[in-house]
Motif scaffolding. Structure first.
Motif: not given
Length: 965
Positions: A116, A168, A407-408, A112, A429
């Motif tokens: 990012l 994901l 998820n993030y 992740k 996103r």
């Protein structure tokens, strides 16, 4: 320049000599150093050989050791940052071990962070590689792409990760090079953002590209270039944006798709369906049918991907899925809707696509599919039925956005501390997903419903107000504070109105509150708002961003009983609205804590079996008293317990307080007497409150260090062993604060004082008793009491001690439909692990009736805690591919509610009294932990003003679906 070099040397020395975790300030400086360094976080180019050796740039790895690859080596600072802070800047993936990059045990953090980092590079000119992006040979694109392909073919052998992390996975495929593609949508948005920062006149077009992208935007950009003087240094950037837009809006290449499809097993039913889709859409149909068919194929791929046993085939399918999603996003903009029925058709198709792209889970889609399809198939629907569809549609938008956050959010929060630009990642996103157009379509549908039912909001003249809906009636006046981002460091003020993306779980009292999505209906924050008549509403993230321009203004805020919302400036208030805030009107909300029957003479530990509901407020608080009653009703589903009554606390407060020349009790009363004298002397509320908080902080610390009497300790140890069958120190327990100010007729006090989880060691339990007593005098607890109680000094804490149950999942039930208003319904919210739902977790929420079970919201809390037998808590993460509650659980919940209603009615003064019940399941066995009356604010419900702003609607009014929006 010398300063920068010195800083880099200092950092290098600190890392090499003694690698300690860097502070946020140090990380920020390190990022700036990398940005200004032509090599960024990289040291120099080297060959990395397959046998583990490294060679100089002009000395390639020989074939007889397997060859190797060439790329940059990292600076020591960058390598040490990985060890100390788990931060991976400027990641080069070509030589990584797949398992290390996946980082499964750390909730996929490294993967992740890579995503990012790519985003930050796109919006900040390379970010840490601002100059290093031109460092030749640092990153070899061919090696990165080859590694990405191998990585996914390795990863997609794992059926579990496909099932649990579908969203994901698809996102990772957009960011990790593996087939020559890149994330065109993100590039288009970042290019337009960068240009708008350099040319303010381009901002309107940038907003259009970000919010409502469509192919005509290309002409907008070209016209702007023709009609404005573009600086020479930006001409190339504009040309690149136009090129990206052409690429983004290029039609799907069906011949290319057919070639790719030939690589898949021809006999697989999914392959055949995709072929049929391609054949039928070569001569493109209408946008409506094309989008609907793409949505169907997306769901087909998701539901049947595991029928392909070869990981290469699975990779091809997921790449195809991403290509089709891209086409759907562009084609959706061409699907124009004019009628109610057309809007419902589009919502239905995009909801299907949300499931197909992983934004909602398959079981979640199945839970709402029949509701959508059955109603959409009708020619006419009542206003009530349309409102139900609107609620479901809004929910899908919220669930989708919550998936992205689930998820993030952990990685985004971590990075935002030192790089504020990171916070835009989640929004990016969401905007590049089905959720954007679904949200717009739902807003249009909602606007029609609002117009038809006259349920119009009036919120500062912002756009898309149909996304705003009231949760709890009330009215407020004060300064507006808009919090975009993590609220944990925000110091809230009692007299202000707050708009949060997500409220802090330990929220201090506020005058009014609005949040992005309603979240968990039964969290302590929501229950307090409902209990105390604090106006509470949900709004969209776009609404929040629009309202930021009003931050700091003095406003009037109201939510009616029917859910319409008013937010206006002080200058626009009517005389009626101004009169709501005179002293006489506001004093109606003040409640007195009853102390006339309290038993302070009882100074022995009590077995929970020896109390019932009639002892609440006398010997102990309602938690212990009501749980004692439940123990009699459900002896096998309620644990044993012991109670430290009010009298023991009061006895200890008669001890001499250190450095004060008076007892703890005298100090407490002196504090309130002095505060009273200050008010009579016309000291300001702020001055009086500061005096009280300072004095109570001294008391709080003193109680934590208070000596406990030997007789009490011996009594407690004996009672502990008798109740729990083992000595103190051998049984992990919960210590729950239980005061006389909780569960009053008009004040719940939910969650204001301390509960200690799973304490095992004897000395920790002893310390915990004093911590729980002291929690009644924290700032948060005092402020809530001070705001709503006339005698807040008369708080007496008791403590309920019960053995821990390491439940699989836990939550809260309200024995009425909170949203439906039906006294026969049940509102239930559950999260995995212990302490579920009460702290505002994004919990699985259901409306359970005698015959039906309606999903109001699925869980989106990825982390949870379990209670190990050695004490303390252990952190876990979860996924969302299955519901938390099963059918047997729901059957048991109905039975429990029936028994509670039947038995607790004997102890209630009110008919149809609803209850707030905390419980959990372990191996499908139900365990009860707490019951209290569910208290709503009657004054807010009966307010003449709130009734006057609520529209009269005919819920049975019939609407033809061919009616124009």
């Amino acid at each position: 320049m010398i300063k920068k070099i010195l800083f880099a040397l200092i950092i290098l020395f600190n890392f090499s000599g003694n690698a300690q975790q860097l502070t946020t300030k140090q990380i920020k400086k390190l990022i700036e150093t990398y940005k200004n360094d032509p090599r960024g976080p990289y040291h120099r180019i080297k060959w990395f050989c397959d046998d583990g050796t490294e060679r100089e740039p002009r000395d390639p790895c020989p074939d007889d050791i397997g060859g190797g690859i060439q790329h940059a080596a990292f600076k020591t600072t960058a390598l040490d940052l990985r060890k100390t802070n788990n931060l991976y800047f400027g990641e080069i993936i070509a030589a990584l071990e797949p398992k290390d990059f996946l980082d499964h045990n750390n909730n996929y953090s490294r993967l992740k962070q890579y995503q990012l980092g790519k985003y930050l590079a796109s919006v900040d000119n390379g970010w840490v590689l601002q100059k290093a992006q031109f460092y030749r040979g640092a990153i070899q694109s061919e090696d990165e792409e080859a590694w990405g392909k191998d990585f996914f073919e390795w990863l997609l052998k794992d059926e579990q990760i496909i099932t649990t992390k579908y969203y994901l996975l698809r996102q990772a495929l957009k960011d990790i090079p593996h087939n020559g593609d890149d994330n065109v949508a993100q590039l288009m948005r970042s290019q337009s953002k960068t240009l708008s920062e350099d040319l303010k006149s381009f901002m309107d077009i940038r907003i259009k590209i970000h919010g409502q992208p469509e192919v005509t935007d290309i002409k907008l950009v070209k016209d702007y270039m023709a009609n404005n003087t573009i600086p020479n240094d930006l001409k190339k950037d504009f040309d690149e944006l136009v090129e990206t837009m052409y690429k983004f809006y290029s039609p799907i290449d069906f011949s290319k798709l057919e070639k790719e499809l030939n690589k898949l097993p021809v006999s697989n039913p999914t392959t055949l369906k995709i072929k049929a889709f391609i054949t039928s859409n070569k001569n493109q149909k209408t946008s409506a049918s094309f989008v609907s068919e793409i949505a169907s194929i997306l769901t087909e791929i998701r539901e049947n991907i595991l029928s392909y046993k070869n990981s290469k085939h699975r990779l091809q399918l997921l790449d195809l899925s991403n290509q089709l999603e891209h086409t759907l996003l562009t084609e959706t903009q061409n699907w124009q809707i004019n009628t109610v029925g057309e809007s419902l058709d589009k919502i239905n198709a995009l909801t299907c696509a949300a499931m197909g792209t992983g934004l909602i889970e398959i079981w979640e889609y199945n839970a709402i599919e029949n509701t959508l399809n059955n109603k959409i198939a009708q020619n006419n629907l009542t206003l009530n039925e349309l409102n139900q569809l609107l609620t479901t549609s809004r929910s899908v938008v919220e669930w989708s956005a919550s998936t992205v956050k689930a998820n993030y959010q952990d990685v985004v929060d971590k990075y935002t501390a030192f790089e504020p630009l990171s916070y835009g990642f989640i929004d990016d996103r969401i905007r590049s997903s089905v959720a954007l157009n679904l949200g717009e379509t739902v807003s249009l549908f909602g606007a029609f419903i609002a117009k038809t039912s006259h349920l119009n909001n009036s919120v500062m003249a912002i756009e898309n107000q149909s996304a705003i809906r009231g949760l709890n009636p009330g009215y407020a006046y004060g300064e507006l504070v808009v919090v975009d981002g993590n609220p944990d460091n925000i110091e809230v003020n009692t007299n202000k109105i707050y708009i949060f993306e997500k409220p802090p779980h330990d929220l201090k009292p506020v005058t009014g509150i609005m949040t992005v999505s309603e979240g968990n209906l039964v969290s302590h924050v929501q229950l307090l708002a409902r209990n105390l008549g604090i106006p509470n509403a949900a709004l969209s993230y776009n609404n929040l961003k629009e309202l930021k321009k009003h931050n700091g203004e003095i406003v009037f805020y109201a939510v009616s009983n029917k859910g319409n919302v008013i937010l206006k400036t002080e200058d626009d208030m009517s005389s009626t609205e101004k009169n709501l805030f005179n002293k006489k009107e506001r004093n109606k909300n003040v409640i007195a804590v009853p102390v006339d029957q309290i038993r302070l003479d009882v100074s022995k530990v009590i077995n929970m079996r020896d109390v019932d509901a009639s002892d609440s407020g006398k010997l102990c608080g309602p938690k212990a008293a009501n749980l004692g009653a439940l123990k009699k009703m459900f002896p096998k589903q309620v644990v044993e317990g012991i109670i430290i009554p009010f009298g023991i606390f009061r006895t200890h407060m008669d001890q001499q307080m250190p450095n004060q020349n008076k007892t703890y009790w005298q100090y407490l009363n002196s504090t309130f007497n002095t505060a009273k004298a200050m008010r009579e002397a016309n000291k300001s509320d702020e001055v009086v409150e500061k005096f009280q908080l300072d004095a109570l902080e001294v008391l709080h610390k003193a109680i934590i260090n208070m000596p406990l009497e030997a007789a009490f300790l011996n009594d407690m140890k004996s009672s502990f062993a008798s109740a729990f069958g083992d000595a103190i120190g051998n049984v992990p327990v919960f210590l729950r604060s239980d005061t006389n100010m909780e569960d009053l007729k008009e004040f719940t006090g939910a969650g204001l004082n301390l509960t200690l989880f799973n304490i095992k060691a004897e000395d920790e339990i002893i310390k915990g008793i004093k911590r729980v007593w002291a929690s009644a005098y924290t700032e948060r607890s005092f402020k809530w009491r001070q705001k709503y109680l006339s005698n807040p000094e008369n708080v007496f804490p008791s403590i309920l001690i019960i053995p821990s149950v390491d439940v699989d999942y836990s939550g809260v039930m309200i024995t009425k439909g909170i949203n439906s208003g039906n006294d026969e319904d049940l509102t239930v919210a559950f999260s995995r692990g212990a302490g579920g739902a009460v702290d505002g977790q994004s919990a699985e929420t259901r409306l359970i009736t005698s015959k039906t079970n309606v999903l109001l919201a699925p869980a989106r809390q990825s982390d949870y805690i379990r209670l190990p037998d050695y004490g303390g808590t252990k952190q876990y993460t979860t996924s969302f591919e299955t519901p938390i509650l099963n059918q047997q659980n729901i059957k048991d919940i109905r039975t429990l509610a029936s028994e509670i209603r039947k038995t607790m009615a004997k102890h209630s003064e009110e008919s149809n009294q609803a209850y707030d019940v905390e419980f959990g399941f372990k191996n499908n066995k139900l365990w009860l932990f707490q019951i209290r009356p569910f208290v709503e604010n009657k004054q807010a419900k009966s307010s003449e003003y709130l009734s006057s702003i609520a529209p009269n609607t005919d819920s049975k009014q019939t609407i033809n679906l061919s009616e124009k929006l």
